[in-house]
Design a protein around this motif. Structure first.
Motif, PDB file in Angstrom:
ATOM      1  N   THR A  12       0.989  -1.117  -0.050  1.00 27.09           N
ATOM      2  CA  THR A  12       0.193  -0.083   0.002  1.00 27.09           C
ATOM      3  C   THR A  12       0.685   1.047  -0.083  1.00 27.09           C
ATOM      4  O   THR A  12       1.948   1.193   0.485  1.00 27.09           O
ATOM      5  CB  THR A  12      -0.752   0.117   1.274  1.00 27.09           C
ATOM      6  N   GLY A  22      -0.666   1.504   7.259  1.00 27.77           N
ATOM      7  CA  GLY A  22      -1.153   0.620   6.238  1.00 27.77           C
ATOM      8  C   GLY A  22      -2.574  -0.168   6.911  1.00 27.77           C
ATOM      9  O   GLY A  22      -3.037  -0.893   6.057  1.00 27.77           O
ATOM     10  N   SER A  72      -5.636   8.631   1.915  1.00 27.08           N
ATOM     11  CA  SER A  72      -6.290   7.415   2.231  1.00 27.08           C
ATOM     12  C   SER A  72      -7.839   7.199   1.636  1.00 27.08           C
ATOM     13  O   SER A  72      -8.524   8.132   1.834  1.00 27.08           O
ATOM     14  CB  SER A  72      -6.400   7.113   3.656  1.00 27.08           C
ATOM     15  N   TRP A  73      -8.043   6.403   0.867  1.00 28.38           N
ATOM     16  CA  TRP A  73      -9.595   6.602   0.329  1.00 28.38           C
ATOM     17  C   TRP A  73     -10.484   6.292   1.656  1.00 28.38           C
ATOM     18  O   TRP A  73     -11.669   6.631   1.206  1.00 28.38           O
ATOM     19  CB  TRP A  73      -9.909   4.962  -0.439  1.00 28.38           C
ATOM     20  N   TYR A 112      -5.106  -0.511  -2.632  1.00 23.30           N
ATOM     21  CA  TYR A 112      -6.308  -0.255  -2.953  1.00 23.30           C
ATOM     22  C   TYR A 112      -6.318   1.205  -3.802  1.00 23.30           C
ATOM     23  O   TYR A 112      -6.870   2.252  -3.042  1.00 23.30           O
ATOM     24  CB  TYR A 112      -7.418  -0.191  -1.687  1.00 23.30           C
ATOM     25  N   ASP A 113      -5.925   1.160  -4.836  1.00 23.13           N
ATOM     26  CA  ASP A 113      -5.543   2.428  -5.610  1.00 23.13           C
ATOM     27  C   ASP A 113      -5.841   2.184  -6.979  1.00 23.13           C
ATOM     28  O   ASP A 113      -5.664   0.915  -7.368  1.00 23.13           O
ATOM     29  CB  ASP A 113      -4.206   2.803  -5.201  1.00 23.13           C
TER      30      ASP A 113
HETATM   31  N1  HBI Z   1      -6.035   4.279   0.690  1.00 26.46           N
HETATM   32  N2  HBI Z   1      -5.379   5.084  -1.132  1.00 26.46           N
HETATM   33  C1  HBI Z   1      -5.290   4.126  -0.381  1.00 26.46           C
HETATM   34  N3  HBI Z   1      -4.526   3.145  -0.618  1.00 26.46           N
HETATM   35  C2  HBI Z   1      -4.749   1.924   0.104  1.00 26.46           C
HETATM   36  O1  HBI Z   1      -3.961   0.944  -0.178  1.00 26.46           O
HETATM   37  C3  HBI Z   1      -5.386   2.034   1.222  1.00 26.46           C
HETATM   38  C4  HBI Z   1      -6.088   2.978   1.731  1.00 26.46           C
HETATM   39  N4  HBI Z   1      -6.581   3.208   2.893  1.00 26.46           N
HETATM   40  C5  HBI Z   1      -6.654   2.104   3.779  1.00 26.46           C
HETATM   41  C6  HBI Z   1      -5.785   1.014   3.369  1.00 26.46           C
HETATM   42  N5  HBI Z   1      -5.147   0.995   2.095  1.00 26.46           N
HETATM   43  C7  HBI Z   1      -5.555  -0.283   4.454  1.00 26.46           C
HETATM   44  O2  HBI Z   1      -5.853   0.208   5.622  1.00 26.46           O
HETATM   45  C8  HBI Z   1      -6.770  -1.380   4.159  1.00 26.46           C
HETATM   46  O3  HBI Z   1      -6.180  -2.404   4.913  1.00 26.46           O
HETATM   47  C9  HBI Z   1      -8.067  -1.129   4.683  1.00 26.46           C
END
Ligand code: HBI
Length: 363
Positions: A12, A22, A72-73, A112-113
């Motif tokens: 991440t 993360g 963060s999303w 998660y991007d």
């Molecule tokens: N936000 N942009 C972004 N990219 C990530 O990989 C991401 C995030 N927010 C939370 C997150 N990953 C992790 O905390 C997940 O385990 C939820």
């Protein structure tokens, strides 16, 4: 037996590995990397500068790149656009992937991007995504569903509840998660003082205020572990209950966390969003601690009601209080047995290997 693969796992862009920034992805990455090493594969981890790997992943190669974290999303609206900050970490990570992808049999993305999902059909080396959250933004739904339309074998989810947020042509591949269970000691008996536990990033989507309300109503102490991601939110929760209700334990490494967590009589799990999995639920059960949770998202698939925990209607603090009060029948040893059967690192790595092997077959 599958031939050993050379795998590149991309982390991440929100926080360096080991920082807690993360969130659950750090634990997932560690379980996946160590589990696949255990199955004979050769792992390279690509992560933010300052990242460090746990001992279990020591034989993995670690590449790090510098850059500005991706926003963060979790804390953007559903209609938020994709943002790429100047000197961004995300583009730097995926420039590195593009430059070296030919040296690997497969690339696994844990971020998660938007960018990695969008790149999927463009990267010569097969790119797989372990989706780490439910739906949080339209632009992410679109790019995840686009991958599903072109080749859904490239996607895996932690739970059915999480996958249910997305429009998928075929039933989702659900792989759960995996933990190093030797790092969690089973505690057959809780502490003499009735302790309630809560763990997670301290941010609104995790619903700490509801757990605090239950502890106040029961007159029991609530031990809270996690990164204080939103200090104003933490302060508001603290102010909402009598002084001394919450015992802030901070973000602890697993060894220290599990020693304290195992003393609790219960873990309260109060997600306000569609929690993709619920790592803390498994960590608690690994220590023998039953879980009382909202029936929302992943935790609803990890708890065996009446045996390893209880599920109550989401956001119903009264029901959560009643369940927390009357939970004597829950069996601490059943909690540990469930985790050993479903959430060990070995079981998880086998599910990941099956996923990749199926995805590497010609379409
Ligand atoms: N936000 N942009 C972004 N990219 C990530 O990989 C991401 C995030 N927010 C939370 C997150 N990953 C992790 O905390 C997940 O385990 C939820």
């Amino acid at each position: 037996m599958t031939a050993p693969w050379r795998l590149l796992v991309v982390s991440t862009p929100v926080g360096a590995l080991g920082s807690g920034g993360g969130g659950g992805v750090e634990l997932t990455l560690e379980g996946l990397v160590a589990g696949l090493i255990g199955r004979g594969h050769r792992l390279t981890v690509l992560a933010a500068e300052g990242s460090r790997l746990s001992r279990a992943c020591a034989s993995a190669r670690l590449w790090t790149v510098a850059g500005v974290d991706q926003p963060s999303w979790q804390h953007q609206g559903r209609d938020a656009p994709v943002q790429i900050p100047a000197a961004g970490l995300l583009p730097a990570l995926w420039r590195q992937v593009q430059a070296h992808q030919g040296e690997f049999d497969a690339v696994l993305n844990l971020a998660y991007d938007w960018l990695p999902f969008w790149l999927t059909p463009l990267l010569p080396t097969p790119l797989f995504h372990l989706v780490s959250m439910g739906s949080v933004a339209t632009v992410m739904d679109e790019v995840i569903e686009a991958v599903a339309s072109s080749d859904q074998r490239r996607l895996a989810f932690h739970t059915r509840a999480q996958a249910g947020d997305f429009r998928l042509p075929a039933p989702p591949l659900v792989v759960g998660n995996g933990f190093d269970l030797s790092a969690y000691s089973f505690q057959a008996r809780p502490a003499a003082e009735p302790l309630l536990g809560w763990a997670g990033r301290i941010a609104p989507e995790k619903g700490l205020e509801d757990a605090a309300a239950v502890a106040a109503r029961l007159g029991e102490r609530l031990l809270v572990w996690g990164v204080r991601e939103d200090p104003a939110y933490a302060a508001a929760v603290e102010a909402s209950v009598p002084p001394g209700t919450i015992d802030w334990r901070g973000f602890l490494p697993t060894q220290a966390l599990q020693a304290e967590l195992g003393r609790c009589r219960l873990l309260l799990n109060t997600p306000k969003w569609n929690e993709a999995f619920g790592n803390v639920v498994v960590e608690a059960m690994a220590c023998g601690v039953p879980v009382v949770a909202y029936a929302r998202g992943g935790p609803g698939e990890l708890i065996v009601p009446g045996v390893t925990g209880l599920l109550v209607p989401a956001d119903d603090v009264e029901a959560l209080t009643l369940a927390a009060r009357g939970s004597a029948a829950l069996e601490r040893s059943a909690c540990r047995r469930w985790v050993e059967r479903h959430a060990s690192r070995e079981a998880f790595a086998e599910r990941i290997e099956t996923w990749i092997r199926d995805g590497l077959r010609p379409a």
